[in-house]
Design an enzyme around this catalytic site. Structure first.
Site, short mmCIF file in Angstrom:
data_model
loop_
_atom_site.label_atom_id
_atom_site.label_comp_id
_atom_site.label_asym_id
_atom_site.label_seq_id
_atom_site.Cartn_x
_atom_site.Cartn_y
_atom_site.Cartn_z
N HIS B 144 -0.93 1.57 7.85
CA HIS B 144 -1.03 3.04 7.84
C HIS B 144 -0.25 3.68 9.01
O HIS B 144 -0.53 4.81 9.37
CB HIS B 144 -2.49 3.51 7.91
CG HIS B 144 -3.28 3.31 6.64
ND1 HIS B 144 -3.70 2.09 6.19
CD2 HIS B 144 -3.72 4.21 5.71
CE1 HIS B 144 -4.39 2.24 5.05
NE2 HIS B 144 -4.40 3.51 4.73
N GLY B 195 2.14 1.22 3.06
CA GLY B 195 1.23 1.00 1.93
C GLY B 195 0.65 2.29 1.40
O GLY B 195 0.32 2.38 0.22
N HIS B 196 0.49 3.27 2.26
CA HIS B 196 -0.07 4.56 1.86
C HIS B 196 0.99 5.63 2.06
O HIS B 196 1.31 6.00 3.18
CB HIS B 196 -1.31 4.87 2.69
CG HIS B 196 -2.18 5.96 2.13
ND1 HIS B 196 -1.67 7.12 1.59
CD2 HIS B 196 -3.53 6.05 2.00
CE1 HIS B 196 -2.67 7.89 1.17
NE2 HIS B 196 -3.80 7.27 1.40
N HIS B 273 -4.44 3.36 -6.25
CA HIS B 273 -5.17 4.29 -5.38
C HIS B 273 -4.73 5.73 -5.66
O HIS B 273 -3.57 6.09 -5.47
CB HIS B 273 -4.86 3.88 -3.94
CG HIS B 273 -5.66 4.57 -2.90
ND1 HIS B 273 -5.26 5.71 -2.27
CD2 HIS B 273 -6.86 4.25 -2.35
CE1 HIS B 273 -6.17 6.08 -1.38
NE2 HIS B 273 -7.15 5.19 -1.40
N GLU B 325 -10.42 2.74 -5.31
CA GLU B 325 -10.40 4.22 -5.37
C GLU B 325 -9.27 4.64 -6.30
O GLU B 325 -8.41 5.46 -5.94
CB GLU B 325 -10.20 4.79 -3.97
CG GLU B 325 -11.18 4.19 -2.94
CD GLU B 325 -11.02 4.73 -1.53
OE1 GLU B 325 -9.88 4.90 -1.09
OE2 GLU B 325 -12.05 5.00 -0.87
N CYS B 343 -10.10 13.93 -1.57
CA CYS B 343 -8.71 13.87 -1.13
C CYS B 343 -7.75 13.72 -2.31
O CYS B 343 -6.60 14.18 -2.24
CB CYS B 343 -8.48 12.68 -0.19
SG CYS B 343 -9.14 12.94 1.46
N CYS B 421 -11.50 10.68 5.81
CA CYS B 421 -10.28 11.35 5.37
C CYS B 421 -10.56 12.72 4.75
O CYS B 421 -9.78 13.65 4.91
CB CYS B 421 -9.53 10.47 4.37
SG CYS B 421 -10.55 9.87 3.01
#
Lengths: 655, 655
Positions: B144, B195-196, B273, B325, B343, B421
Site C-alpha cells: 500500500h 496492489g491497491h 476487491h 471485500e 468506501c 478507511c
C-alpha cells in the site's frame, strides 16, 4: 416376560440391494485401492483451503510406517486412520450379509496391520506414533485421538460380530483399556475428552458386546465431563510446550464448535460442528437407553427438537455454514451456502436410531428416512466411486466458481477428498441398513424404514418371521406376510410416515383398524402363519412449504413424493431455474425410468417461465410479470449433479 | 470558443449543510482525537478476524515516530497513514467552504508533521520508514505504499487549493518525484504498480494542478502496466528475502483480487476487491478525459456497464462477498451476506463523476445519487461519530451473532474500525459535494445532484450565476434562478433522474420544452437575469423490483421515493419482518419527521402479516396462507441501525 429381539433382517429390496451390492462389488474395492494410493484419481479439497492435504490418501501406508513395516512420515489429516476404520466397519457389514473370502482376507490383513501398529500399552494412532509420541493426549481439541479410537472400536465390534475375529476385539479392548488408564474422574487422570465426539458411542457399543461395565462408565464419564470446564481445551493448549497446530484453520473456533460451552445437560440448542453434535447426541441417547439415564434422555430430546424443528433442511441436511461445518441459528437455512455434510446426515440417522431405542416415536424414523433418501443418497454417484461432502439445495455453477462464500458448493461429485470422512461413512451406513428396518419394543415389532426383507424375530420367546414386500420408495404398498406357527399374540406396529396425509391398512384382504400411537399403527392380535397386512401409503407428489420463519424459503415450494424430495436441474429445464414459477397445486405425472440414475422415478408437469421484463437494467418500477407455459421435469434430489455442472434447485418459486 | 467552467458552488441546502456542518463541528474534531488516540472509544474489527489491529489508531503517533519526534514502533495496518491523509483532505474541503483558523492550525501542523516524516529522497510511508526500510517497494501487492502516496497527493492538492499551502504541494511533488524515480517503463525501474489502486487517480489530480506532464505519464504508466504480467506480484514476493507478510489473511488472494489478471483494456467484468476496482476505474476515466484516450474510455464503459447492470445493489452498494471485500458474479447479489463497503460506494461515485467528464450521460449521475443517498449516508450515524463499514440490505441480529458467514454484518455503527478507511472517506466525500452538483459541458451547464446552492459559472467567457432552490430529496420541485446580465445564450441541462416516471418543466411560469439527450433536458436560449426554470419531479413512493436474474430478490419489492430507497426496521414493525407481505400497489403516505434521524421523511401504509400456520414443524404440505392487516412504517435506508440491534430489510416479500 420372555425375551423379544430381532434375530436377523435379510434385505431383499431391489432399491437397497442395488446400493449394497454396489458397495460390495465397487465401492469397497475402490476405496481399498484409494486408501492404498493405487487408484488413479484426483483428490479434491472439500472446500477452498490451502491447508487441506490432497496429494494422496496414504492411510494404509501410515499404518505400515507406524507398525515398522515401512519408513517415512505420516501424511494426511491427523485423523486419517479413521478412513481405514470406517472402511473396515463397512467391510464387516458386507461380510455379515454376504460371505466373501477375498474381502475377508483383505479385512483380516487390515486387522493384523492395525494390531501391528498398536503400541505395547494399547495406544493406537499412527500420527502420534510416527510423528509426535510426546504429544499424545495433550492437544485433545484437535488431536482426534479418541475420535479415531472410537471408529476403530466401532469397526472392531462390527467385524467381531460379522466374522468372530477375537483378534480385532482384543485389539479394541486393549485400546479402550489404554484410554481408561489415561482418562477418568480419578486423580492423576485427564479430566477431559476429545474435541470430536465418537469415543462415547463406540464405548457403549463395546460395552454392548463385551458387557464390561468399565466401558459403559468411561463413555458416561466422557459425556458428563464434557463442557464442565469450557476452558479445558485451551488450558491444555497453553500447557503444551509444542505450539505447532495439528490442524490448520481451526485455531479461532470457539467452545461451541466442540460442544464444550456448557455441560451437556444444559445445552438447549445444537451448536457448532454438525457431525460432532450428532455423534455426541448418539452417545447421549445410547447412554440413556443403556443406563436408563432420564436426565440424559431429556437433554437428547431438547437437542433433537432444536435440530429437527428449527435447524434441518427439507432434505434432512444439517449444518448451515461452511465455517466450522456448523449449525448457526434457528431457521437460518440458506439453500446456496449450506454445508449439509453427508456425514452430518449420517450422524443424524445414528442419533434418530439411538432415540428409537429409548422411545417409540415415529418422528425419529421419519427423520431417519428423510436424511437417508435425500442427503445421504445424494452423497454418492450411481457408480459408487464419486461422492459429495456438501449437499446444497441450490446451485449456480458461476456462483460456485466465483463467489468464495460458495466455493464449497461443488457441482459434481469428486472421486475423493482431502478430508475423506464421508465416502467410507456412506459405505458403513448403507451396508448396515438392516439395523434400520425394524425395531422390537416389548412384544411389538415395528417397521422403521420400508424395504423388502425377510425378518426373523423372537417375540416373547417365540419365533416370528415377517416377509415384507414393497416397491417403496416408488410404490406405496407395503405387504407384511406373517409366519408365526399356529398362532401367537403380539403387536405389529406400522410406521405411518409424517408425510402421509392418509393411509389404508388391510388384514387378510379386509379393512383393519389398529391403535395409532406416536406415529405407529399397532395391530395387536393372535397372528397366524399366512396372515397378511397391507399398508397403502399415498404416493401423490405434493408441494411442500417451509415454516415462514425460514427466510430462505419464503414464497417457495418443494415437491415431495413419498420420502423423496425432488429438484429441478438445468439439464432438464434449461438455465435460469429461478425463472420457473409453479402454482401450489402443480399437477405432476410420475414415471419410473429404469435407465436413469440406476433406476429412478421422475415427475413432469406444466409450470411457468417468467419472461424477460421489458425494463432494462437491474432495477425498475414493478410491472405485471409475463409468463409462458413450460414443461418441467423434476428428479429425486439424490440424483442431482450426475450430468455435469449445472444449476439445481429444490425450492421453486411460487407463481 | 471562449472558456466555460465552474467558478464556485456554494451549497446552501438544508439537507447537505447539516452533514457538512456535522463534519466540520463534530466529525473532523472527533476523528482528529481518534487519530491521536485521545478519544475514549472501543475500536471494532470490521469483521471477525484475529489479525485486524484494533487496540488503538496510533496514526499520528506513527508519523511522530517516523519524523524522529517520538520513539517506538509502528502500529496498525500498513496503510494506517492513509487515515491521516483522508482526514487532511476532508479538512481541506471544509476550510475551502468555511475558513476556520483553529482547524487550519491543526491541519498546518499535520502538513508539517508529514513533511518531517518524509525521507530525504521524498519517500513517505511511516511503516517502512520505521519498521522495514529495506523492504520499500518490494512487496507491492500488500505494501500500500503507492496507495498511501496517492491519498497524500490527493490531500495535498485539496489543501493547496483550499489554503494555498505551497509546503504541502511541494511535499507531494517530492513524493511523486520519488515514485517516478523508482517506477516506469525505463530499464532499471520497477515495471510494476501497487496492489491497491489510488496513485493513478491522484497523479492525474496532481497533474491537473501542477500541469507537470511527468505526473500524467506516470499515472498512465501505472494503468497500462497493470495486468500485463499477471505474475508480477508473486515474482516480487518470491524475490523478497524477507518472507513475513505485511497483512495477514490475504495470502490466498488471486490476481483478480488486485485487478492484475489481465491488462485493463481487456478486463470485461469487475473482479476482486470492490474499492480497488472503483479507484482503478476512476483513474482510467480521468486518464481518458485528460488525454483523450478512447481505448481507455471504452474499457471504462465496459466495466461501468458490468457493475451497474449486473453487480450493484439497489442501494448503490457493490461487493457481494466479505471474502476479499469483492465482486463475485453477475446477478449474485445476496442481501444478507453482502459486503457493500461504504468506501466502495464512495469509489463508485468517484468513477461516475470522472465518467461525466468524458461524456454527458445522466446514468452516471443517477448512480452517483443512488450510492450517495443510500449506501454512503448509511455509512454514518446522525451524530457523525459512528460508522458502518458494511451496508447490508437485510439483517437478523441472531444471524449476525451466530452465523460466521454473517459476522461482518454489524447491526449498529461502531465508533471506529481496525481498518478505518471508511470514516475519513465519508468526511472527504461529503465535505466536497459541491464538486458533484453541476458540470459544465461546452456552453451548457448541467445539474448533477440536486441541492440548494448558489453556483457561479463562466460560460463562453461570461459570468453566469444559478441559484437553485429545492427541498430535495423530500420535495421534487427544483427552481433555478438565472443571473446572466442583460442576456446571454447558453444551455441549461436538467438531469431527469432515471427513477422519475414523468416530469414537468416550466420557464418563467410557462410550460417549456427542451431537448432530452442522454438523460439531460437541455434548454438553450438567450437567458436573462431573473429567468426562472422549475423542474417538478414526481415524489410518489413506488414499489421497485429487481431483474428476475437476481435470485435473492425474486417475489420481492423495494420502496423508493425520489432518490431514497426505504427499508423496514423491527423497531417500527415488530420482529420477523419476513412475515410482512406487501401488495405491488402498496399505498403509502409520506410524512416528514423533523425530529427523527436529524430530520427525515417516513412512509406508512397498510400491508399484511402472514399468520403462523396451523401445521407444526419446519416443513408441511402447502396450505393457503392466512394474513392479517398490518400498518407498516418505512424509513429511508440511510437511517437504519440507529435504534439498537434489530431486524432490517430493504426487499419486502410480495403478497
Amino acid at each position: 416376560m420372555q425375551e423379544s429381539k430381532i434375530d436377523k433382517i435379510e434385505i431383499t429390496d431391489a432399491f437397497w440391494l442395488r446400493y449394497m451390492e454396489l458397495i460390495r462389488r465397487e465401492m469397497l474395492p475402490y476405496q481399498w485401492k484409494v486408501l492404498n494410493d493405487k487408484e488413479d484419481i484426483v483428490i479434491e479439497k472439500e472446500r477452498d483451503a490451502a491447508y487441506i492435504p490432497s496429494e494422496k490418501s496414504h492411510a494404509i501406508e501410515n499404518f505400515r510406517i507406524a507398525a515398522g513395516l515401512a519408513s517415512g512420515h505420516h501424511y494426511g489429516m491427523v485423523f486419517q486412520d479413521s478412513d481405514v476404520y470406517k472402511w473396515l466397519e463397512a467391510a464387516a457389514y458386507s461380510l455379515r450379509r454376504v460371505p466373501d473370502p477375498a474381502l475377508q482376507e483383505i479385512a483380516d490383513g487390515v486387522v493384523d496391520l492395525i494390531a501391528a501398529a498398536q503400541e505395547d500399552d494399547g495406544y493406537l494412532g499412527t500420527y502420534f506414533t510416527i510423528e509426535a509420541p510426546q504429544r499424545k493426549f495433550k492437544r485433545l481439541y484437535q488431536s482426534h485421538e479418541l475420535y479415531c479410537a472410537g471408529h476403530f472400536i466401532e469397526a472392531a465390534v462390527a467385524y467381531y460380530q460379522a466374522v468372530h475375529s477375537e483378534k480385532v476385539l482384543h485389539t479394541a479392548c486393549r485400546l479402550a483399556d489404554c484410554i481408561a488408564r489415561h482418562f477418568g474422574p480419578e486423580e492423576g487422570k485427564i479430566h477431559g475428552y476429545d474435541g470430536h465426539e465418537e469415543i462415547e458411542l463406540a464405548l457403549f457399543r463395546l460395552y454392548g458386546t463385551t458387557k464390561d461395565e468399565k466401558y459403559l462408565a468411561l463413555g458416561r464419564f466422557f459425556l458428563y465431563a464434557r463442557g464442565q470446564d469450557p476452558s479445558f481445551f485451551w488450558q491444555q493448549r497453553a500447557a503444551d510446550p509444542d505450539k505447532s497446530v495439528l490442524i490448520e484453520g481451526m485455531e479461532g473456533f470457539k467452545p461451541e464448535y466442540y460442544q464444550v460451552h456448557k455441560p451437556l445437560l444444559e445445552q438447549e440448542t445444537a451448536e457448532g460442528h454438525a457431525v460432532r453434535v450428532t455423534y455426541m447426541c448418539t452417545g447421549m441417547a445410547r447412554l440413556a437407553s443403556l443406563a436408563g439415564d432420564e436426565a440424559m434422555l431429556a437433554a437428547c430430546r431438547r437437542l433433537w427438537k432444536n435440530i429437527v424443528d428449527r435447524r434441518m433442511y427439507i432434505t434432512g441436511a444439517i449444518g448451515s455454514t461452511v465455517q466450522g461445518e456448523a449449525f448457526t441459528a434457528d431457521y437460518d437455512l440458506p439453500n446456496d451456502t449450506v454445508y449439509g455434510e453427508t456425514c452430518a446426515s449420517i450422524g443424524l440417522i445414528f442419533f434418530a436410531r439411538a432415540m428409537l431405542d429409548n422411545e417409540m416415536c415415529a418422528e425419529y424414523a421419519d427423520v431417519m428416512e428423510r436424511a437417508l433418501y435425500n442427503t445421504v443418497l445424494s452423497g454418492m454417484a450411481p457408480d459408487g466411486k464419486h461422492f459429495f461432502y456438501v449437499n446444497p439445495l441450490e446451485t449456480v455453477p458461476e456462483y460456485s466458481r466465483k463467489d468464495p462464500g460458495k466455493s464449497h458448493i461443488k457441482l459434481t461429485r469428486p472421486a475423493w477428498f482431502g478430508c475423506a470422512c464421508c465416502p467410507p461413512n456412506l459405505a458403513r451406513l448403507l451396508s448396515s441398513l438392516d439395523n434400520y428396518a425394524y425395531i422390537v419394543d416389548g412384544d411389538t415389532v415395528c417397521t422403521l424404514l420400508y424395504m423388502e426383507s425377510v425378518g426373523r424375530f423372537t417375540i416373547a420367546g417365540e419365533e416370528v418371521r415377517l416377509t415384507q414386500k414393497t416397491d417403496y420408495p416408488w410404490g406405496g404398498r407395503i405387504c407384511l406376510r406373517v409366519e408365526a406357527g399356529g398362532g401367537q399374540t403380539f403387536g405389529i406396529g406400522l410406521r405411518i410416515p409424517g408425510w402421509a396425509a392418509q393411509y389404508e391398512v388391510s388384514l387378510n384382504g379386509r379393512s383393519c383398524e389398529g391403535v395409532l400411537k406416536d406415529g405407529f399403527l399397532v395391530i395387536r392380535r393372535c397372528w397366524r402363519t399366512g396372515d397378511e397386512v397391507i399398508l397403502q401409503l399415498p404416493m401423490q407428489a405434493r408441494c411442500w412449504e417451509a415454516s415462514p420463519a425460514v427466510r430462505a424459503d419464503i414464497n417457495r415450494l418443494a415437491v415431495q413424493r413419498g420420502p423423496l424430495v425432488y429438484c429441478l436441474e438445468q439439464a432438464d429445464n434449461g438455465k435460469d431455474l429461478q425463472l420457473i414459477r409453479v402454482p401450489e397445486n402443480l399437477p405432476l405425472t410420475y414415471r419410473f425410468c429404469p435407465d436413469q440414475f440406476g433406476g429412478t422415478g421422475i415427475l413432469q408437469g406444466t409450470a411457468f417461465r417468467r419472461k424477460a421484463p421489458a425494463a432494462k437494467g437491474l432495477y425498475s418500477p414493478w410491472q405485471e410479470p409475463v409468463y409462458e407455459a413450460q414443461q418441467i421435469t423434476l428428479i429425486p434430489y439424490y440424483c442431482w449433479g450426475n450430468r455435469g455442472e449445472n444449476e439445481m434447485t429444490v425450492w421453486m418459486y411460487k407463481k
